[in-house]
Design an enzyme around this catalytic site. Structure first.
Site, short mmCIF file in Angstrom:
data_model
loop_
_atom_site.label_atom_id
_atom_site.label_comp_id
_atom_site.label_asym_id
_atom_site.label_seq_id
_atom_site.Cartn_x
_atom_site.Cartn_y
_atom_site.Cartn_z
N ASP A 178 -139.75 28.40 -21.90
CA ASP A 178 -139.45 26.93 -21.43
C ASP A 178 -140.72 27.80 -20.12
O ASP A 178 -141.78 28.25 -20.85
CB ASP A 178 -138.55 28.24 -20.33
N ASP A 218 -142.19 27.52 -16.88
CA ASP A 218 -142.36 28.03 -15.03
C ASP A 218 -143.32 27.16 -14.41
O ASP A 218 -144.96 27.30 -15.00
CB ASP A 218 -142.34 29.38 -14.78
N ASP A 255 -144.07 40.25 -11.99
CA ASP A 255 -143.47 41.70 -12.77
C ASP A 255 -144.75 42.27 -13.41
O ASP A 255 -145.47 43.15 -12.85
CB ASP A 255 -142.15 41.96 -13.49
P1 ATP Z 1 -139.48 34.45 -21.27
O1 ATP Z 1 -139.53 33.27 -20.30
O2 ATP Z 1 -140.19 34.77 -22.66
O3 ATP Z 1 -138.33 35.31 -21.44
P2 ATP Z 1 -140.72 34.85 -18.58
O4 ATP Z 1 -142.35 35.32 -18.10
O5 ATP Z 1 -141.31 33.16 -18.37
O6 ATP Z 1 -140.19 35.12 -20.29
P3 ATP Z 1 -139.20 34.76 -16.72
O7 ATP Z 1 -137.58 35.21 -16.86
O8 ATP Z 1 -138.90 32.70 -17.23
O9 ATP Z 1 -139.86 35.25 -18.26
O10 ATP Z 1 -140.12 34.55 -15.50
C1 ATP Z 1 -140.56 34.22 -14.96
C2 ATP Z 1 -141.50 34.80 -14.24
O11 ATP Z 1 -141.52 34.85 -12.94
C3 ATP Z 1 -142.12 35.83 -14.71
O12 ATP Z 1 -143.05 35.11 -15.89
C4 ATP Z 1 -142.21 36.68 -13.87
O13 ATP Z 1 -143.40 36.16 -13.58
C5 ATP Z 1 -141.77 36.45 -12.89
N1 ATP Z 1 -140.56 37.36 -12.86
C6 ATP Z 1 -139.14 37.01 -13.27
N2 ATP Z 1 -138.78 38.02 -12.91
C7 ATP Z 1 -139.23 38.94 -12.43
C8 ATP Z 1 -138.49 39.68 -12.19
N3 ATP Z 1 -137.07 41.24 -12.19
N4 ATP Z 1 -139.69 40.54 -10.62
C9 ATP Z 1 -140.95 40.08 -11.14
N5 ATP Z 1 -140.84 38.89 -11.49
C10 ATP Z 1 -139.85 38.55 -12.00
MG MG Z 2 -140.07 31.83 -19.09
#
Ligand code: ATP
Ligand code: MG
Length: 455
Positions: free
Chosen positions: A56, A58, A136
Site C-alpha cells: 500500500d 502511505d 519505527d
Molecule cells: P507494509 O505496509 O508493507 O506492511 P509499512 O512499513 O508500510 O509496511 P505500515 O503499517 O503500512 O507499514 O506503516 C506505514 C509506516 O508508518 C511505517 O513504514 C512506519 O514508518 C510507520 N509506522 C507504522 N507503525 C509504526 C509503529 N508502531 N511505530 C512507529 N512507526 C510506525
Molecule cells: Mg504500508
C-alpha cells in the site's frame, strides 16, 4: 542518535513516478498544489527501492487532518491513538498522516504515555524531521518528495537498505516500550525482506517480548494476520518462535508443539499450512485467515476434546465443547472476530463427517458451503501424518469429479459392507469436568478465568 539529513536526488535513486499508484499520485499532487508538503513514506518507498511491489502507499504531510478532510471529498478521519486521514478510491485506501512530533512534555490531551512508557495517544504534530524520528525503523523513514522526486533520509535508512539491515530508530529500549508491537513488526520485516536486525533491535526482543501481553488483543489479532497472511508466513512463524514471541501470542499452540503427544504433527501441520498459504499468495489466490486459525488451534482443541471425552462426553458433544473452549481461551491472547471463529468451528465440525462419511449425511457435507475448506483441512491433516485418513481423502477427491447421479450413488453405497465407526463409551457428562478445564498440555495465561465459553 546522530541525525544527518541527506537528500538523494532523482538521478541517484531508483524510485520512479510510474511505479507509484495513480491514486497515491493524485493525493500527493493535490496536497502539493494546495501548498502543503507531501511525501510518500514507509513501505511504499522502501519496497520500491528494493524493487518490490508495495502493499500500500502511505503519505505524510504538514496538512492537519482537518485540512486534509477539506481537500478531499472521499476522506474519512480515523483513529484515536493516531488520528489519520484515509482517502478512499473504491477499495484502494491511501493513508495520509500529519507529521508527528515528540510526545514528551506535551499537553495530555494530545499525547500521552502510560507508566510503562507505552504511548497511548499520539496526536502531537511536528516537523518532517521530527516525524522521521517517530517512525519505527530507518528503512521505513525514507521520504519521497513529490516536488522534486528526491528522497530525504534523516536516519541512515538508505545505507541500511543497502546493507539489508533492520535498525530501530533512536533508543531501542524506549522505542520498544513505547509500542511493543514494534517487536512483531521487526520480525515481520526481517522475514519479509530477509534483513538482519542490528544487535540492539535483535537482543532487546528477548528482554521485552513480555510487554506484548499488555497490548489490546484486537491489535494483536491484526498483527497476527499481517504476520501469517502477508505472503511470508512460514518465515515469520519460524522467526516468531526463535524470538520466543509465538508463545506469547499462541501459548496453547506452543505447548502443543512441545508436547510429545502428537509426534511432531502440530508443527508439521502449521508449517505445511503456512507454506501452502505463502504459495497461494504468491500466485495471487485468496486466503482466509479462519483456515489458518483452525490449523493453529486444531491440536490444542483436540486435547480439550480428549479431556471432555474422559469426563464422559460423547465424541461429537466433546468436539463442540472443545471448539468453544479452545477459541475462548485463545481470545485472551489475540481476539478472533466472530466471522472467523464461526468458520473455524465449521471446518472442525465437518471433520468427523469427512473422515467417517455416512450414507445419510455425505451428500449434505459435499453441498456445505464450507466443504472446500473442510476438505482442504482433511487433506492437510492426512499429509502431515494423521493416520487412517488416506482412503477418505481419495474418496472425497473422487466424488468431486462426478456428476450428480454418480455422487448420489457413491453416497448410497456408503456403509455397505463397512463396519459402523466405533462409538465412544457414553457416560453421562459430568458438570464438574467441564468447568475450569485446564489446558491438557499445560499453561495458558488466564487459564483460571476463561472456563467454558459463554459464546
Ligand atoms: P507494509 O505496509 O508493507 O506492511 P509499512 O512499513 O508500510 O509496511 P505500515 O503499517 O503500512 O507499514 O506503516 C506505514 C509506516 O508508518 C511505517 O513504514 C512506519 O514508518 C510507520 N509506522 C507504522 N507503525 C509504526 C509503529 N508502531 N511505530 C512507529 N512507526 C510506525
Ligand atoms: Mg504500508
Amino acid at each position: 542518535m546522530k541525525i544527518k539529513k541527506q537528500i538523494i536526488s532523482r538521478k541517484e535513486h531508483s524510485v520512479s513516478r510510474d511505479a507509484i499508484s495513480d491514486n497515491a499520485l493524485k493525493v500527493l499532487y493535490r496536497l502539493k498544489d494546495a501548498g502543503y508538503q507531501a511525501y510518500l513514506v514507509g513501505g511504499g518507498v522502501r519496497d520500491l527501492l528494493l524493487g518490490k511491489k508495495p502493499k500500500d502507499f502511505d503519505v505524510a504531510t504538514d496538512a492537519h487532518p482537518d485540512d486534509v478532510k477539506r481537500l478531499f471529498r472521499n476522506c474519512r478521519l480515523i483513529g484515536r491513538r493516531f488520528r489519520l486521514a484515509h482517502i478512499l478510491y473504491g477499495r484502494d485506501v491511501i493513508e495520509v498522516a500529519t507529521f508527528r512530533g515528540p510526545h514528551e512534555g506535551n499537553s495530555p490531551n494530545h499525547a500521552g504515555q502510560n507508566k510503562e512508557g507505552r504511548i497511548i495517544r499520539d496526536n502531537v504534530y511536528g516537523s518532517l524531521e521530527e516525524d522521521a524520528l517517530r517512525r519505527d525503523f530507518s528503512i521505513n523513514a525514507l521520504y519521497y518528495n513529490i516536488r522534486d522526486d528526491s528522497i530525504i533520509d534523516f536516519t541512515g535508512g538508505m545505507d541500511d537498505l543497502h546493507n539489508k539491515m533492520l535498525r530501530m530508530i533512536g533508543d531501542v529500549d524506549t522505542r520498544y516500550r513505547e509500542d511493543p508491537v514494534r517487536m512483531l513488526r521487526a520480525v515481520r520485516f526481517a522475514a519479509k525482506l530477509n534483513f538482519q536486525m542490528d544487535q540492539q533491535t535483535n537482543d532487546l526482543i528477548f528482554d521485552l517480548g513480555h510487554l506484548l501481553e499488555d497490548i489490546p488483543v484486537a491489535r494483536l489479532f491484526d498483527e497476527t494476520i499481517k504476520l501469517f497472511q502477508g505472503g511470508y508466513g512460514l518465515r515469520c512463524f519460524q522467526l516468531l518462535r526463535e524470538y520466543q514471541l509465538f508463545e506469547l501470542l499462541f501459548p496453547m499452540t506452543e505447548a502443543s508443539i512441545n508436547s510429545t503427544e502428537h509426534q511432531g504433527r502440530t508443527l508439521r501441520l502449521i508449517e505445511q499450512a503456512l507454506s501452502n498459504t505463502d504459495e497461494r499468495i504468491a500466485s495471487g489466490k485468496s486466503v482466509n485467515p479462519a483456515f489458518f486459525l483452525a490449523v493453529l488451534l486444531w491440536y490444542p482443541m483436540h486435547e480439550y476434546k480428549n479431556h471432555f471425552i474422559e469426563h464422559g462426553e460423547h465424541e461429537i458433544e466433546a468436539l463442540l465443547s472443545a471448539s468453544r473452549e479452545a477459541i475462548t481461551r485463545q481470545q485472551a491472547h489475540t481476539s478472533i472476530p466472530k466471522r472467523f471463529s464461526l468458520m473455524m468451528r465449521e471446518i472442525w465440525h465437518m471433520q468427523p463427517q469427512l473422515q467417517h462419511p455416512t450414507r445419510k449425511r455425505a451428500m449434505r457435507t459435499l453441498l456445505n458451503k464450507r466443504f472446500r475448506a473442510g476438505y482442504d483441512f482433511l487433506l492437510l491433516r492426512n499429509e502431515t501424518g494423521e493416520t487412517e485418513l488416506e482412503s477418505w481423502c481419495a474418496w472425497w477427491t473422487d466424488i468431486q469429479t462426478k456428476n450428480k447421479s454418480e455422487q448420489e450413488s457413491m453416497c448410497e453405497n456408503l456403509g455397505k459392507g463397512q463396519k459402523k465407526p466405533r462409538r465412544q463409551n457414553k457416560r453421562r457428562h459430568s458438570k464438574t469436568g467441564r468447568q475450569n478445564t485446564p489446558h491438557p498440555a499445560g499453561n495458558a495465561k488466564n487459564a483460571a478465568n476463561s472456563s467454558v465459553s459463554s459464546e
